[in-house]
Design an enzyme around this catalytic site. Structure first.
Site, PDB file in Angstrom:
ATOM      1  N   ASP A   1       0.863  -1.185   0.000  1.00 38.87           N
ATOM      2  CA  ASP A   1       0.000   0.000   0.000  1.00 38.87           C
ATOM      3  C   ASP A   1       0.899   1.235   0.000  1.00 38.87           C
ATOM      4  O   ASP A   1       2.025   1.173  -0.478  1.00 38.87           O
ATOM      5  CB  ASP A   1      -0.943  -0.023   1.203  1.00 38.87           C
ATOM      6  CG  ASP A   1      -2.290   0.649   0.918  1.00 38.87           C
ATOM      7  OD1 ASP A   1      -2.262   1.821   0.493  1.00 38.87           O
ATOM      8  OD2 ASP A   1      -3.337   0.026   1.114  1.00 38.87           O
TER       9      ASP A   1
ATOM     10  N   GLY B   1       4.863  -0.493  -3.922  1.00 39.41           N
ATOM     11  CA  GLY B   1       3.843   0.148  -3.117  1.00 39.41           C
ATOM     12  C   GLY B   1       3.024   1.114  -3.939  1.00 39.41           C
ATOM     13  O   GLY B   1       3.127   1.178  -5.172  1.00 39.41           O
ATOM     14  N   HIS B   2       2.194   1.891  -3.253  1.00 38.28           N
ATOM     15  CA  HIS B   2       1.302   2.835  -3.908  1.00 38.28           C
ATOM     16  C   HIS B   2       1.842   4.257  -3.904  1.00 38.28           C
ATOM     17  O   HIS B   2       1.120   5.196  -4.199  1.00 38.28           O
ATOM     18  CB  HIS B   2      -0.076   2.808  -3.236  1.00 38.28           C
ATOM     19  CG  HIS B   2      -0.793   1.510  -3.393  1.00 38.28           C
ATOM     20  ND1 HIS B   2      -2.062   1.286  -2.896  1.00 38.28           N
ATOM     21  CD2 HIS B   2      -0.422   0.349  -4.002  1.00 38.28           C
ATOM     22  CE1 HIS B   2      -2.434   0.045  -3.185  1.00 38.28           C
ATOM     23  NE2 HIS B   2      -1.454  -0.543  -3.846  1.00 38.28           N
ATOM     24  N   GLY B   3       3.106   4.429  -3.533  1.00 41.62           N
ATOM     25  CA  GLY B   3       3.705   5.746  -3.540  1.00 41.62           C
ATOM     26  C   GLY B   3       3.578   6.439  -2.200  1.00 41.62           C
ATOM     27  O   GLY B   3       3.329   5.822  -1.170  1.00 41.62           O
TER      28      GLY B   3
END
Length: 407
Positions: free
Chosen positions: A228, A250-252
Protein backbone atom coordinates in the site's frame (compact mmCIF):
# COMPACT_ATOMS: atom_id res chain seq x y z
CA UNK A 1 58.07 35.04 42.75
CA UNK A 2 57.87 31.44 43.88
CA UNK A 3 55.15 32.30 46.37
CA UNK A 4 53.20 34.18 43.72
CA UNK A 5 53.47 31.25 41.28
CA UNK A 6 52.43 28.84 43.99
CA UNK A 7 49.43 31.01 44.81
CA UNK A 8 48.35 31.16 41.16
CA UNK A 9 48.71 27.39 40.82
CA UNK A 10 46.62 26.85 43.95
CA UNK A 11 43.94 29.22 42.61
CA UNK A 12 43.91 27.44 39.22
CA UNK A 13 43.57 24.01 40.81
CA UNK A 14 40.78 25.29 43.06
CA UNK A 15 38.84 26.71 40.09
CA UNK A 16 39.43 23.56 38.01
CA UNK A 17 38.21 21.33 40.85
CA UNK A 18 35.09 23.44 41.28
CA UNK A 19 34.27 23.24 37.56
CA UNK A 20 34.95 19.48 37.56
CA UNK A 21 32.62 18.97 40.51
CA UNK A 22 29.92 21.03 38.82
CA UNK A 23 30.33 19.04 35.60
CA UNK A 24 30.09 15.73 37.43
CA UNK A 25 27.03 16.90 39.35
CA UNK A 26 25.26 18.04 36.17
CA UNK A 27 26.19 15.09 33.93
CA UNK A 28 23.66 12.42 33.13
CA UNK A 29 23.40 9.31 35.23
CA UNK A 30 24.35 6.03 33.54
CA UNK A 31 21.47 4.18 31.89
CA UNK A 32 19.70 1.47 33.85
CA UNK A 33 18.87 -1.68 31.89
CA UNK A 34 15.75 -3.79 32.24
CA UNK A 35 16.43 -6.97 30.29
CA UNK A 36 13.23 -8.83 29.38
CA UNK A 37 15.02 -12.10 30.11
CA UNK A 38 15.12 -11.05 33.77
CA UNK A 39 11.31 -10.91 33.76
CA UNK A 40 10.76 -14.38 32.36
CA UNK A 41 10.96 -13.85 28.60
CA UNK A 42 11.94 -16.97 26.64
CA UNK A 43 13.46 -16.46 23.15
CA UNK A 44 12.19 -19.67 21.58
CA UNK A 45 9.87 -18.04 19.03
CA UNK A 46 6.82 -19.82 20.49
CA UNK A 47 6.26 -18.80 24.12
CA UNK A 48 3.98 -15.80 24.65
CA UNK A 49 6.25 -13.18 26.23
CA UNK A 50 3.67 -10.39 26.50
CA UNK A 51 3.61 -10.38 30.30
CA UNK A 52 7.40 -10.41 30.59
CA UNK A 53 7.68 -7.46 28.22
CA UNK A 54 4.97 -5.56 30.10
CA UNK A 55 6.61 -6.21 33.48
CA UNK A 56 9.99 -4.99 32.23
CA UNK A 57 8.43 -1.84 30.78
CA UNK A 58 6.29 -1.07 33.83
CA UNK A 59 9.21 -1.37 36.23
CA UNK A 60 11.45 0.73 33.99
CA UNK A 61 8.73 3.35 33.58
CA UNK A 62 8.35 3.70 37.36
CA UNK A 63 12.08 3.80 38.09
CA UNK A 64 13.38 7.31 38.81
CA UNK A 65 16.79 7.52 37.16
CA UNK A 66 17.00 11.29 37.62
CA UNK A 67 19.01 12.54 34.63
CA UNK A 68 19.56 9.10 33.12
CA UNK A 69 17.72 6.79 30.76
CA UNK A 70 15.92 3.56 31.51
CA UNK A 71 16.50 0.96 28.82
CA UNK A 72 14.12 -1.93 28.18
CA UNK A 73 16.40 -4.39 26.43
CA UNK A 74 15.23 -7.12 24.08
CA UNK A 75 18.45 -9.08 23.43
CA UNK A 76 19.33 -11.41 20.57
CA UNK A 77 16.86 -14.22 19.99
CA UNK A 78 13.31 -14.58 18.71
CA UNK A 79 10.54 -13.54 21.09
CA UNK A 80 6.88 -14.23 20.33
CA UNK A 81 4.70 -11.45 21.72
CA UNK A 82 0.94 -11.01 21.62
CA UNK A 83 -0.65 -7.54 21.70
CA UNK A 84 1.21 -5.34 24.20
CA UNK A 85 0.87 -1.64 25.10
CA UNK A 86 3.74 0.31 26.66
CA UNK A 87 2.17 3.19 28.56
CA UNK A 88 3.54 6.42 30.01
CA UNK A 89 4.04 8.91 31.37
CA UNK A 90 7.28 7.63 32.88
CA UNK A 91 9.55 9.01 35.59
CA UNK A 92 12.66 8.97 33.37
CA UNK A 93 13.50 9.01 29.70
CA UNK A 94 12.69 5.66 28.12
CA UNK A 95 14.60 3.62 25.56
CA UNK A 96 13.18 0.49 23.96
CA UNK A 97 16.25 -1.28 22.57
CA UNK A 98 15.47 -4.15 20.22
CA UNK A 99 18.48 -6.30 19.40
CA UNK A 100 16.67 -9.49 18.48
CA UNK A 101 13.43 -10.39 16.71
CA UNK A 102 9.90 -9.87 18.00
CA UNK A 103 7.44 -12.17 16.26
CA UNK A 104 3.66 -11.73 16.13
CA UNK A 105 1.28 -14.64 16.78
CA UNK A 106 0.16 -16.78 13.86
CA UNK A 107 -3.00 -18.03 15.59
CA UNK A 108 -6.07 -16.40 13.93
CA UNK A 109 -7.86 -16.16 17.31
CA UNK A 110 -5.23 -13.59 18.33
CA UNK A 111 -5.31 -11.47 15.16
CA UNK A 112 -8.18 -9.07 15.62
CA UNK A 113 -7.02 -5.98 17.50
CA UNK A 114 -5.91 -2.55 16.30
CA UNK A 115 -2.42 -2.72 17.82
CA UNK A 116 0.30 -5.30 18.11
CA UNK A 117 3.07 -3.22 19.74
CA UNK A 118 1.99 0.19 21.04
CA UNK A 119 3.67 3.15 22.75
CA UNK A 120 1.41 5.79 24.33
CA UNK A 121 1.73 9.02 26.36
CA UNK A 122 5.53 9.14 26.50
CA UNK A 123 7.82 12.17 26.36
CA UNK A 124 11.35 11.55 25.08
CA UNK A 125 10.87 7.98 23.85
CA UNK A 126 13.67 6.33 21.87
CA UNK A 127 13.08 3.08 19.96
CA UNK A 128 16.21 1.63 18.35
CA UNK A 129 18.60 -1.29 18.33
CA UNK A 130 18.92 -2.81 14.85
CA UNK A 131 16.39 -5.57 15.51
CA UNK A 132 13.33 -6.75 13.61
CA UNK A 133 9.61 -6.96 14.23
CA UNK A 134 7.96 -9.71 12.21
CA UNK A 135 4.18 -9.32 11.87
CA UNK A 136 3.76 -12.75 10.23
CA UNK A 137 1.22 -11.11 7.97
CA UNK A 138 1.03 -14.03 5.56
CA UNK A 139 -1.16 -15.82 8.14
CA UNK A 140 -3.55 -12.85 8.38
CA UNK A 141 -3.80 -11.37 4.87
CA UNK A 142 -6.59 -13.77 3.79
CA UNK A 143 -8.73 -12.18 6.54
CA UNK A 144 -8.15 -8.66 5.23
CA UNK A 145 -11.29 -8.22 3.15
CA UNK A 146 -12.33 -4.74 4.30
CA UNK A 147 -12.37 -3.43 0.76
CA UNK A 148 -15.39 -5.63 0.00
CA UNK A 149 -16.69 -6.46 3.49
CA UNK A 150 -17.88 -3.59 5.68
CA UNK A 151 -18.27 -5.99 8.59
CA UNK A 152 -14.61 -6.99 8.48
CA UNK A 153 -12.61 -7.27 11.69
CA UNK A 154 -9.62 -5.07 12.42
CA UNK A 155 -6.14 -6.46 11.91
CA UNK A 156 -3.32 -4.96 13.97
CA UNK A 157 -0.82 -2.32 12.98
CA UNK A 158 2.64 -3.63 13.85
CA UNK A 159 3.78 -0.61 15.85
CA UNK A 160 1.69 2.36 17.00
CA UNK A 161 2.94 5.65 18.41
CA UNK A 162 0.13 7.57 20.12
CA UNK A 163 0.66 10.87 21.97
CA UNK A 164 4.47 10.65 21.74
CA UNK A 165 6.47 13.87 22.08
CA UNK A 166 10.17 14.50 21.45
CA UNK A 167 10.74 10.95 20.27
CA UNK A 168 13.15 9.11 18.01
CA UNK A 169 12.79 5.85 16.12
CA UNK A 170 15.85 4.60 14.31
CA UNK A 171 17.67 1.56 12.99
CA UNK A 172 14.77 -0.89 12.99
CA UNK A 173 13.25 -3.32 10.53
CA UNK A 174 9.60 -4.30 10.21
CA UNK A 175 8.57 -7.15 7.93
CA UNK A 176 5.25 -8.64 6.83
CA UNK A 177 2.87 -6.50 8.87
CA UNK A 178 -0.67 -7.85 9.17
CA UNK A 179 -1.99 -4.34 8.51
CA UNK A 180 0.17 -1.20 8.41
CA UNK A 181 3.72 -1.17 9.75
CA UNK A 182 3.88 2.12 11.72
CA UNK A 183 1.04 4.47 12.68
CA UNK A 184 1.55 7.89 14.25
CA UNK A 185 -1.36 9.60 16.00
CA UNK A 186 -1.24 12.87 17.93
CA UNK A 187 2.56 12.90 18.02
CA UNK A 188 4.77 15.98 18.13
CA UNK A 189 8.46 16.24 17.29
CA UNK A 190 9.10 12.63 16.29
CA UNK A 191 12.16 11.76 14.19
CA UNK A 192 12.17 8.47 12.26
CA UNK A 193 15.38 7.49 10.47
CA UNK A 194 17.24 4.47 9.12
CA UNK A 195 14.30 2.09 9.12
CA UNK A 196 13.31 -0.59 6.64
CA UNK A 197 9.67 -1.61 6.21
CA UNK A 198 8.89 -4.47 3.84
CA UNK A 199 5.92 -6.56 2.76
CA UNK A 200 5.04 -8.19 -0.58
CA UNK A 201 3.56 -5.97 -3.26
CA UNK A 202 0.32 -7.97 -3.24
CA UNK A 203 -0.15 -7.82 0.56
CA UNK A 204 -3.33 -5.86 1.41
CA UNK A 205 -3.29 -2.56 3.35
CA UNK A 206 0.30 -2.93 4.51
CA UNK A 207 1.03 0.82 4.54
CA UNK A 208 4.54 1.74 5.60
CA UNK A 209 3.89 4.79 7.79
CA UNK A 210 0.52 6.45 8.43
CA UNK A 211 0.52 9.90 10.00
CA UNK A 212 -2.54 11.57 11.51
CA UNK A 213 -3.12 14.53 13.86
CA UNK A 214 0.64 14.91 14.24
CA UNK A 215 3.09 17.81 13.91
CA UNK A 216 6.81 18.24 13.33
CA UNK A 217 7.47 14.75 12.00
CA UNK A 218 10.73 13.91 10.23
CA UNK A 219 11.30 10.73 8.21
CA UNK A 220 14.67 10.19 6.54
CA UNK A 221 17.22 7.72 5.13
CA UNK A 222 14.77 4.82 5.00
CA UNK A 223 13.62 2.06 2.65
CA UNK A 224 9.91 1.27 2.41
CA UNK A 225 8.42 -1.38 0.12
CA UNK A 226 4.87 -2.54 0.82
CA UNK A 227 1.48 -3.46 -0.62
CA UNK A 228 0.00 0.00 0.00
CA UNK A 229 1.23 3.57 0.54
CA UNK A 230 4.86 3.86 1.56
CA UNK A 231 3.86 6.94 3.57
CA UNK A 232 0.33 8.31 3.97
CA UNK A 233 -0.35 11.71 5.51
CA UNK A 234 -3.91 11.85 6.84
CA UNK A 235 -5.88 14.68 8.41
CA UNK A 236 -4.06 16.78 10.99
CA UNK A 237 -0.61 16.14 9.51
CA UNK A 238 1.35 19.39 9.80
CA UNK A 239 5.00 20.30 9.29
CA UNK A 240 6.05 16.95 7.84
CA UNK A 241 9.62 16.64 6.50
CA UNK A 242 10.40 13.55 4.42
CA UNK A 243 13.84 13.10 2.84
CA UNK A 244 16.06 10.40 1.35
CA UNK A 245 13.37 7.72 1.31
CA UNK A 246 13.36 4.86 -1.22
CA UNK A 247 9.77 3.81 -1.95
CA UNK A 248 8.94 0.64 -3.85
CA UNK A 249 7.03 -1.49 -4.33
CA UNK A 250 3.84 0.15 -3.12
CA UNK A 251 1.30 2.83 -3.91
CA UNK A 252 3.70 5.75 -3.54
CA UNK A 253 3.63 8.59 -1.01
CA UNK A 254 0.19 10.10 -0.51
CA UNK A 255 -1.58 13.00 1.11
CA UNK A 256 -5.06 11.81 1.97
CA UNK A 257 -7.49 10.68 1.36
CA UNK A 258 -9.32 13.63 2.92
CA UNK A 259 -13.01 14.41 3.03
CA UNK A 260 -14.59 11.21 4.24
CA UNK A 261 -15.32 12.30 7.82
CA UNK A 262 -17.93 14.53 9.45
CA UNK A 263 -15.53 17.32 10.38
CA UNK A 264 -13.05 19.71 8.82
CA UNK A 265 -9.84 17.98 7.78
CA UNK A 266 -6.46 19.38 6.76
CA UNK A 267 -2.87 18.64 5.81
CA UNK A 268 -0.45 21.57 5.87
CA UNK A 269 3.27 22.16 5.53
CA UNK A 270 4.68 19.08 3.77
CA UNK A 271 8.23 18.95 2.41
CA UNK A 272 9.26 15.85 0.51
CA UNK A 273 12.75 15.94 -0.98
CA UNK A 274 15.50 13.77 -2.44
CA UNK A 275 13.34 10.64 -2.58
CA UNK A 276 13.27 7.78 -5.09
CA UNK A 277 10.29 5.77 -6.35
CA UNK A 278 10.88 2.40 -8.02
CA UNK A 279 8.07 0.55 -9.88
CA UNK A 280 5.35 1.99 -7.66
CA UNK A 281 1.67 2.23 -8.55
CA UNK A 282 1.81 5.98 -7.91
CA UNK A 283 4.51 8.48 -7.18
CA UNK A 284 3.46 11.75 -5.54
CA UNK A 285 -0.27 11.74 -4.89
CA UNK A 286 -2.85 14.02 -3.29
CA UNK A 287 -6.27 12.37 -3.02
CA UNK A 288 -9.52 13.86 -1.74
CA UNK A 289 -13.14 12.74 -1.82
CA UNK A 290 -15.37 14.43 -4.41
CA UNK A 291 -17.47 16.01 -1.70
CA UNK A 292 -16.80 16.68 1.95
CA UNK A 293 -17.05 19.12 4.79
CA UNK A 294 -14.82 22.19 4.26
CA UNK A 295 -11.23 20.93 4.32
CA UNK A 296 -7.88 21.87 2.81
CA UNK A 297 -4.40 20.83 1.71
CA UNK A 298 -1.81 23.61 1.57
CA UNK A 299 1.91 24.46 1.54
CA UNK A 300 3.23 21.30 -0.08
CA UNK A 301 6.63 21.04 -1.81
CA UNK A 302 7.82 17.93 -3.66
CA UNK A 303 11.43 18.44 -4.84
CA UNK A 304 14.43 16.46 -6.03
CA UNK A 305 12.48 13.31 -6.86
CA UNK A 306 13.62 10.36 -9.00
CA UNK A 307 10.98 8.16 -10.67
CA UNK A 308 11.94 4.74 -12.08
CA UNK A 309 9.16 3.00 -14.03
CA UNK A 310 6.39 4.57 -11.93
CA UNK A 311 2.80 4.17 -13.11
CA UNK A 312 1.37 7.57 -12.09
CA UNK A 313 4.31 9.83 -11.24
CA UNK A 314 2.42 13.05 -10.39
CA UNK A 315 -1.24 12.90 -9.49
CA UNK A 316 -3.89 15.06 -7.82
CA UNK A 317 -7.26 13.34 -7.61
CA UNK A 318 -10.14 15.36 -6.18
CA UNK A 319 -12.56 12.66 -7.28
CA UNK A 320 -11.06 9.84 -5.25
CA UNK A 321 -13.78 7.31 -4.52
CA UNK A 322 -12.29 3.79 -4.34
CA UNK A 323 -15.46 1.95 -3.24
CA UNK A 324 -18.03 4.02 -5.10
CA UNK A 325 -19.82 5.13 -1.93
CA UNK A 326 -18.96 8.84 -1.87
CA UNK A 327 -21.49 11.54 -1.07
CA UNK A 328 -22.69 13.90 -3.75
CA UNK A 329 -21.87 17.58 -3.67
CA UNK A 330 -25.44 18.73 -3.22
CA UNK A 331 -25.70 16.71 -0.01
CA UNK A 332 -22.70 18.29 1.69
CA UNK A 333 -22.15 21.62 -0.10
CA UNK A 334 -18.44 21.78 0.54
CA UNK A 335 -15.15 20.28 -0.57
CA UNK A 336 -11.40 20.06 -0.11
CA UNK A 337 -9.40 23.10 -1.19
CA UNK A 338 -5.93 22.32 -2.54
CA UNK A 339 -3.54 25.25 -2.81
CA UNK A 340 0.16 26.13 -2.82
CA UNK A 341 1.50 22.83 -4.19
CA UNK A 342 4.88 22.70 -5.95
CA UNK A 343 6.30 19.83 -8.01
CA UNK A 344 9.97 20.74 -8.63
CA UNK A 345 13.04 19.03 -10.09
CA UNK A 346 11.46 15.67 -10.84
CA UNK A 347 12.95 13.30 -13.37
CA UNK A 348 12.90 9.65 -14.45
CA UNK A 349 10.54 7.31 -16.27
CA UNK A 350 6.80 6.69 -16.32
CA UNK A 351 5.11 3.50 -17.39
CA UNK A 352 1.80 5.30 -17.96
CA UNK A 353 0.98 7.61 -20.85
CA UNK A 354 -0.32 10.30 -18.49
CA UNK A 355 2.73 11.16 -16.41
CA UNK A 356 1.26 14.37 -14.97
CA UNK A 357 -2.39 13.98 -14.05
CA UNK A 358 -3.91 16.83 -12.02
CA UNK A 359 -7.69 16.39 -11.78
CA UNK A 360 -9.34 19.08 -9.65
CA UNK A 361 -12.91 20.08 -8.91
CA UNK A 362 -14.89 22.54 -11.04
CA UNK A 363 -16.48 23.97 -7.89
CA UNK A 364 -13.20 24.21 -5.93
CA UNK A 365 -10.29 24.38 -8.40
CA UNK A 366 -6.74 23.74 -7.25
CA UNK A 367 -4.94 27.03 -6.65
CA UNK A 368 -1.31 28.10 -7.08
CA UNK A 369 0.02 24.79 -8.38
CA UNK A 370 3.57 25.03 -9.75
CA UNK A 371 5.41 22.67 -12.10
CA UNK A 372 9.14 23.41 -12.14
CA UNK A 373 11.72 21.42 -14.15
CA UNK A 374 9.86 18.18 -14.78
CA UNK A 375 11.58 15.66 -17.06
CA UNK A 376 9.78 12.33 -17.35
CA UNK A 377 10.30 9.86 -20.20
CA UNK A 378 8.09 6.97 -21.27
CA UNK A 379 9.48 3.66 -20.05
CA UNK A 380 7.35 1.74 -22.56
CA UNK A 381 8.50 0.92 -26.09
CA UNK A 382 5.05 1.94 -27.35
CA UNK A 383 4.88 4.53 -30.10
CA UNK A 384 2.27 6.47 -28.12
CA UNK A 385 3.26 9.88 -26.87
CA UNK A 386 3.29 10.60 -23.17
CA UNK A 387 0.97 13.44 -22.14
CA UNK A 388 0.01 15.59 -19.18
CA UNK A 389 -3.53 16.44 -18.12
CA UNK A 390 -4.67 19.32 -15.92
CA UNK A 391 -8.35 19.93 -15.21
CA UNK A 392 -9.56 22.88 -13.12
CA UNK A 393 -6.01 23.74 -12.06
CA UNK A 394 -4.82 27.31 -11.60
CA UNK A 395 -1.06 27.59 -11.64
CA UNK A 396 2.13 28.09 -13.60
CA UNK A 397 5.08 26.12 -14.95
CA UNK A 398 8.77 27.02 -15.18
CA UNK A 399 11.79 25.51 -16.87
CA UNK A 400 11.63 22.31 -18.88
CA UNK A 401 8.34 20.45 -18.55
CA UNK A 402 8.20 17.00 -20.13
CA UNK A 403 5.56 15.96 -20.99
CA UNK A 404 4.46 19.50 -21.77
CA UNK A 405 1.10 21.16 -22.36
CA UNK A 406 -0.52 21.01 -18.94
CA UNK A 407 -0.13 24.41 -17.24
Amino acid sequence: MASVAGGLLFLFLHIFAAHANNYIASSSSPPKFFNVLSYGAIPDGQTDNSQAFSKAWNEACKWNNRNGQNVVLVPSGTFMVNSVLFMGPCRSRMVFMLRGVIKAPSNPSLFFTDTWIGFRYINGLVVKGGGTIDGQGNFAWPYNDCFTNRQCKTLPVSMRFDFITNGRVRNLRSINSKNGHFTLYSCNNLNITKIRLTAPEESPNTDGIKIGMSTNIKISHSIIGTGDDCIAMLSGSENIDISSVLCGPGHGISIGSLGNNVAKEFVRGVKLRNCTFVSTQNGLRIKTRPSSFPSFVSDVIFSGITMANVNNPLIIDQQYCPQGNCFYQEERNAGVMINDVTFMNIWGTSRSEVAINLQCSEDIPCQNVKLVNINLAYSSTSAKQMVSKCVNVKGVSYGRIQPSGCL
